[in-house]
Design an enzyme around this catalytic site. Sequence first.
Site, mmCIF file in Angstrom:
data_model
loop_
_atom_site.group_PDB
_atom_site.id
_atom_site.type_symbol
_atom_site.label_atom_id
_atom_site.label_comp_id
_atom_site.label_asym_id
_atom_site.label_seq_id
_atom_site.Cartn_x
_atom_site.Cartn_y
_atom_site.Cartn_z
ATOM 1 C CD GLU A 258 3.964 -13.950 25.802
ATOM 2 O OE1 GLU A 258 3.621 -13.106 24.969
ATOM 3 O OE2 GLU A 258 5.135 -14.359 25.913
ATOM 4 C CB CYS A 292 -3.096 -11.364 21.758
ATOM 5 S SG CYS A 292 -2.110 -12.802 21.323
ATOM 6 C CD GLU A 391 -6.471 -7.044 23.158
ATOM 7 O OE1 GLU A 391 -6.673 -7.073 24.390
ATOM 8 O OE2 GLU A 391 -5.663 -7.790 22.581
#
Length: 487
Positions: A258, A292, A391
């Site tokens: 993940e 996230c 990110e």
Amino acid sequence: MTSLLPSARLLIGGKLVEGADGVFATVNPATEEVIGHAANADAADMDAAITAARAAFDDTDWSREHAFRAHCLEQLRTALGAHLEDLRTLTIAEAGAPAMLTRGPQLDGPVADLAYSAELAETYSWETDLGVAQPMGIKTRRVLRREPVGVVGAITPWNFPHQITFAKLGPALAAGNTVVLKPAPDTPGCAAAVGAIIAEETDIPAGVVNIVTSSDHGLGAQLTEDPRVDLISFTGSTQTGRAVMRSAATTLKKAFLELGGKSAFIVLDDANIAAACGVAAFSVCVHAGQGCAITTRLLVPRSEYDEAVQAAAATLAGIRPGDPTDPRTVCGPLISARQRARVERYLEIARAEGGRIVVGGGRPAHLERGFFVEPTLIAGVSNSATVAREEIFGPVLVVIPYDGDDDAIRLANDSPYGLSGSVWGTDPERIRRVTNGVRTGTLSVNGGVWYSADAPFGGYKQSGIGREMGVAGFEEYLETKLVATAG
Ligand code: NAD
């Protein structure tokens, strides 16, 4: 539970033990004060934890006792519930999680969700009769069995310490595995508190859950390399995910990943532009953008760009970062000085690449301590800008114009990631086309919430492999065996 922190210990083979490498400090990111010390494990501690998990899987009936596992998970849920307020205090202090969020996905939600795992342990169809067939002329009854994978190495990040821990522990244990959990060095206290509760207040047998806190990331790598570990369940950055996959390959263990995201919030031209952009701006401030699945790219029709920028800027300017213990706080601190420096570096890159910081861009003037960054809006960049591709993990939103629905889909997909996303509009047919076109693991339409115990979560592309939560998340922790009996 904060009082437990000074003596936070490892959980290995059912015992709470000191770390061979002494202790390491854990810091409150809102105050920069040391709030306690956690046991610092070394490689020998990790080795002992893996040995204990292996023995608990191979030498006990844990993997076959479905009802007992359901009982243990329910018992754990109840025990955590009894300590909920202490855990809340600790989670706010250690992860900088706003109190408001601990009432949902930071704590109360994942604790309650253990009931879902307990139920699966009892109700899942472990055996399916595939019926009789005559392969190669031999009459055969085929039975499909689902069995636990074995020893699970669970590696977690710091941003949602309990949510991610229980999203792994719940299904892994329900499926009959044993676990070695290596939490992030920034939030060892949250994991150690869970370890103490497991050891002291549940019937979970010795060795079934082992919790190894350490300041050394290398212990995560050790877990991925050890041949006695059958599966790695990893949540963290895409960069570390690649390292995990590489090292899991040496023993060909399954790596369930993940990872990061750079999700798009698409506002269609028939939406209420100002309202939708306000929601996008608010979302990026939740937990200071350290999620996230947060939608950090706001895609708006070119003709509405100015209105969109104005609306998002107004919302961001109205969100005051602050004390996470305050029940009204949405935007707390970043986890560490290192993480703040990373966000600030991205803001410099945005400026250098010609981006316009419409609001924010610095540290909040009213806060003298803590790793805070102002809610920030970046305009005037395209989807190829660094801040639109990488990110950032801070309260930073990038607004990008598009020309028509197909272009919005193209831009949403023009990313190495594919974790989540949001679509706002009024025409169901257009919404359907857009949700079909965007390649991502979860999508919210007009504010719908995808987070729930029975709903699978995970990423397309470089956002991960596999799904967490739901039946799909449970089945990640299972092997498949086909037994074919002649006659
Ligand atoms: P990180 O990748 O730096 O660390 C995650 C964990 O991996 C930590 O426990 C760390 O000690 C361990 N680790 C580091 N190097 C390792 C190695 N070589 N082998 C094995 N383990 C190793 O991530 P972080 O900074 O703690 O967390 C933030 C990241 O997590 C963000 O990228 C975020 O998007 C991601 N994240 C993803 C999800 C999801 O479900 N997709 C959820 C939350 C966070």
